[in-house]
Design a protein around this motif. Structure first.
Motif, PDB file in Angstrom:
ATOM      1  N   LYS A   1       0.828  -1.202   0.000  1.00 27.74           N
ATOM      2  CA  LYS A   1       0.000   0.000   0.000  1.00 27.74           C
ATOM      3  C   LYS A   1       0.863   1.253   0.000  1.00 27.74           C
ATOM      4  O   LYS A   1       0.603   2.198  -0.760  1.00 27.74           O
ATOM      5  N   ARG A   2       1.912   1.278   0.840  1.00 28.61           N
ATOM      6  CA  ARG A   2       2.794   2.446   0.892  1.00 28.61           C
ATOM      7  C   ARG A   2       3.446   2.695  -0.460  1.00 28.61           C
ATOM      8  O   ARG A   2       3.543   3.834  -0.919  1.00 28.61           O
TER       9      ARG A   2
ATOM     10  N   GLU B   1       0.964   4.189  -2.821  1.00 26.97           N
ATOM     11  CA  GLU B   1       0.654   5.583  -2.488  1.00 26.97           C
ATOM     12  C   GLU B   1       1.641   6.522  -3.183  1.00 26.97           C
ATOM     13  O   GLU B   1       1.265   7.602  -3.645  1.00 26.97           O
TER      14      GLU B   1
ATOM     15  N   THR C   1       1.005   6.381  -7.184  1.00 25.00           N
ATOM     16  CA  THR C   1      -0.220   7.036  -7.634  1.00 25.00           C
ATOM     17  C   THR C   1      -0.267   8.516  -7.293  1.00 25.00           C
ATOM     18  O   THR C   1      -1.221   9.215  -7.661  1.00 25.00           O
ATOM     19  N   GLY C   2       0.727   9.012  -6.569  1.00 27.11           N
ATOM     20  CA  GLY C   2       0.778  10.426  -6.253  1.00 27.11           C
ATOM     21  C   GLY C   2       0.071  10.828  -4.977  1.00 27.11           C
ATOM     22  O   GLY C   2       0.014  12.017  -4.647  1.00 27.11           O
ATOM     23  N   LEU C   3      -0.475   9.867  -4.244  1.00 30.57           N
ATOM     24  CA  LEU C   3      -1.094  10.202  -2.966  1.00 30.57           C
ATOM     25  C   LEU C   3      -0.052  10.698  -1.972  1.00 30.57           C
ATOM     26  O   LEU C   3      -0.373  11.422  -1.035  1.00 30.57           O
ATOM     27  N   ARG C   4       1.188  10.290  -2.192  1.00 22.60           N
ATOM     28  CA  ARG C   4       2.297  10.763  -1.377  1.00 22.60           C
ATOM     29  C   ARG C   4       3.423  11.142  -2.329  1.00 22.60           C
ATOM     30  O   ARG C   4       3.747  10.366  -3.241  1.00 22.60           O
TER      31      ARG C   4
ATOM     32  N   SER D   1       7.612   5.856  -5.316  1.00 23.70           N
ATOM     33  CA  SER D   1       7.441   4.672  -4.486  1.00 23.70           C
ATOM     34  C   SER D   1       8.550   4.533  -3.455  1.00 23.70           C
ATOM     35  O   SER D   1       9.700   4.889  -3.713  1.00 23.70           O
TER      36      SER D   1
ATOM     37  N   ASP E   1       8.779  15.043  -9.750  1.00 21.58           N
ATOM     38  CA  ASP E   1       7.646  14.255  -9.262  1.00 21.58           C
ATOM     39  C   ASP E   1       6.532  14.111 -10.298  1.00 21.58           C
ATOM     40  O   ASP E   1       6.093  12.987 -10.581  1.00 21.58           O
TER      41      ASP E   1
ATOM     42  N   MET F   1       5.357  10.686 -12.438  1.00 19.69           N
ATOM     43  CA  MET F   1       3.973  10.227 -12.528  1.00 19.69           C
ATOM     44  C   MET F   1       3.574   9.971 -13.978  1.00 19.69           C
ATOM     45  O   MET F   1       2.927   8.973 -14.300  1.00 19.69           O
TER      46      MET F   1
END
Length: 448
Positions: A79-80, A83, A86-89, A93, A283, A287
């Motif tokens: 999951k980390r 995240e 996908t750009g949630l963080r 990766s 970043d 993506m």
């Protein structure tokens, strides 16, 4: 940037700790970046930075990781990792997931590439054009305006003018050797047409070998745009001189792109591209790369790692050869002029060279007396130099831009940019300089 189990841990593991767990779960020893207060140079760090042999059964060199996917330590770790992807963080990766996103060979090479220009981060791509295309797709929106220097590599001009043009992206350009005032006028005119998404440079220009005043571009950009989200990034293709002879980030550029096929790869046996610079730009480009799959493959990344170890040696030898060859060529009766950075054409080019460059490179433009007939006769007579496009390899290459790499450029534009039928582009390699002079001497006889 390596951020998974192969990254530096807070403290170095003991030998017992290293042998008590499987190799796949060991943590990397910290990288050595300085000794006794002395900051180690890139040429030294290319031999081992970002890689710990203990993680790969003691292999001195990184193995080639030919795998499509990687296992997770736990569901939470997976999951980390996603995240980040996908750009949630931000930052990408934290670990290895799938070879469209990242891989050990690519990440080690990216870490080492970033060292040359002290960039925040770097990314590898399947070619120089995929690096440029991915960067443009990540940073440009329909209706935007791109300001660029001219000329550019023909495929780059085509990408901006024809492909992005289909989506309402417009462009304005200024000559590579433009003054600060001329640069400012073009940027200001572009600003009046819409959102200026990017100022894209190529220095020296391909194939005319004219330098762009990066510092002047930065000054004009900063004068016309307040600091913030609307200030367009300055992106520069540094293929001809970097990373040894020109470091644009140190002069205010935000992002550098490369055809790593050229000097970085340097053996004419791989195709690759790179982008390096500020994290805030890297970043979104990462993506976009994750989405469209333009990452470099593991085998080519491994070959690039090999090449980076000798980059300084190869480029230095080629540069020394070019200086000797160009000094001889400009005195030959068949030659109209040699456009080589070691012989600046005017005081402005001399000033830019003195402020920006630490070497004149090994690629230059040779203008013969005559036209296409004389150029083709010269090229066909070469015996050591190879008749081929590209540049920056260990071998000397010669080509005819007007009839080859820039054939698709309209005739009027080629004339305006001094890409004439009598121009030959030469990239000097690592052969013996006197042997190359002998080859050029006999080939020039075909021009008489």
């Amino acid at each position: 940037m390596m951020t998974d189990d192969r990254t530096t841990s807070p403290s170095a593991p003991t030998e017992a700790e290293l042998t008590a767990v499987p190799a796949s779960r060991r943590r990397a020893k910290p990288d050595i970046r300085e000794i006794g207060g002395r900051k180690l140079r890139p040429a030294t760090l290319m031999m081992g930075h970002g890689y710990d042999p203990a993680l790969s059964e003691g292999s001195l060199k990184p193995p080639i990781f030919l795998t499509s996917t990687f296992t997770f330590e736990s569901a939470a770790a997976g999951k980390r990792h996603f995240e980040g992807v996908t750009g949630l963080r931000p930052g990408g990766s934290e670990g290895l997931i799938y070879s469209r996103f990242n891989g050990p060979n690519q990440e080690i090479a990216e870490d080492r590439l970033a060292l040359w220009e002290e960039a925040d981060d770097a990314l590898l791509f399947s070619s120089g054009m995929s690096a440029i295309a991915t960067t443009l797709l990540a940073l440009v929106q329909p209706g935007d305006v791109i300001v660029h220097s001219a000329p550019l590599y023909a495929a780059t001009e085509g990408l901006i003018g024809r492909i992005l043009g289909k989506f309402g992206v417009r462009w304005m350009d200024f000559p590579a050797g433009a003054t600060a005032v001329e640069i400012g006028e073009v940027i200001e005119s572009a600003k009046a047409k819409g959102r200026v998404a990017m100022i894209y440079l190529e220095s020296p220009a391909n194939p005319t070998n004219v330098l762009v005043d990066v510092e002047a571009v930065v000054a004009q950009r900063d004068f016309l745009f307040a600091e913030g989200a609307d200030r367009p990034p300055i992106v520069i293709d540094n293929t001809f001189l970097g990373p040894l002879w020109h470091k644009p980030l140190a002069h205010g550029a935000d992002l550098v792109v490369y055809s790593l096929t050229k000097y970085a790869g340097g053996h004419s046996d791989l195709v690759a591209g790179g982008a390096l610079g500020r994290q805030a730009l890297i970043d979104p480009i990462r993506m976009m790369r994750n989405t469209i799959g333009t990452i470099l493959d593991p085998h080519s990344a491994w070959m690039l790692l090999r090449s980076l170890e000798t980059l300084e040696l190869r480029m230095s030898r080629a540069g020394e050869n070019a200086a000797k060859v160009c000094a001889w060529l400009r005195d030959q009766p068949q030659v109209e002029k040699v456009v080589y950075l070691g012989f600046p054409s005017d005081a402005r080019q001399q000033d830019i060279f003195d402020r920006h460059c630490t070497g004149a490179g090994s690629t230059f433009s040779l203008y013969l007396k005559g036209g296409e007939t004389e150029s083709f006769a010269f090229l066909d007579a070469l015996r050591i130099a190879k008749l081929a496009v590209s540049l920056g390899g260990t071998e000397t290459l010669a080509s005819h831009p007007a009839a080859m790499t820039h054939l698709s450029v309209p005739a009027e534009r080629k004339k305006a940019l001094d890409i004439g039928d009598n121009m030959v582009r030469i990239s000097i390699g690592c052969e013996d300089a006197d042997d190359l002079i002998a080859d050029f001497a006999q080939a020039l006889k075909a021009v008489d």
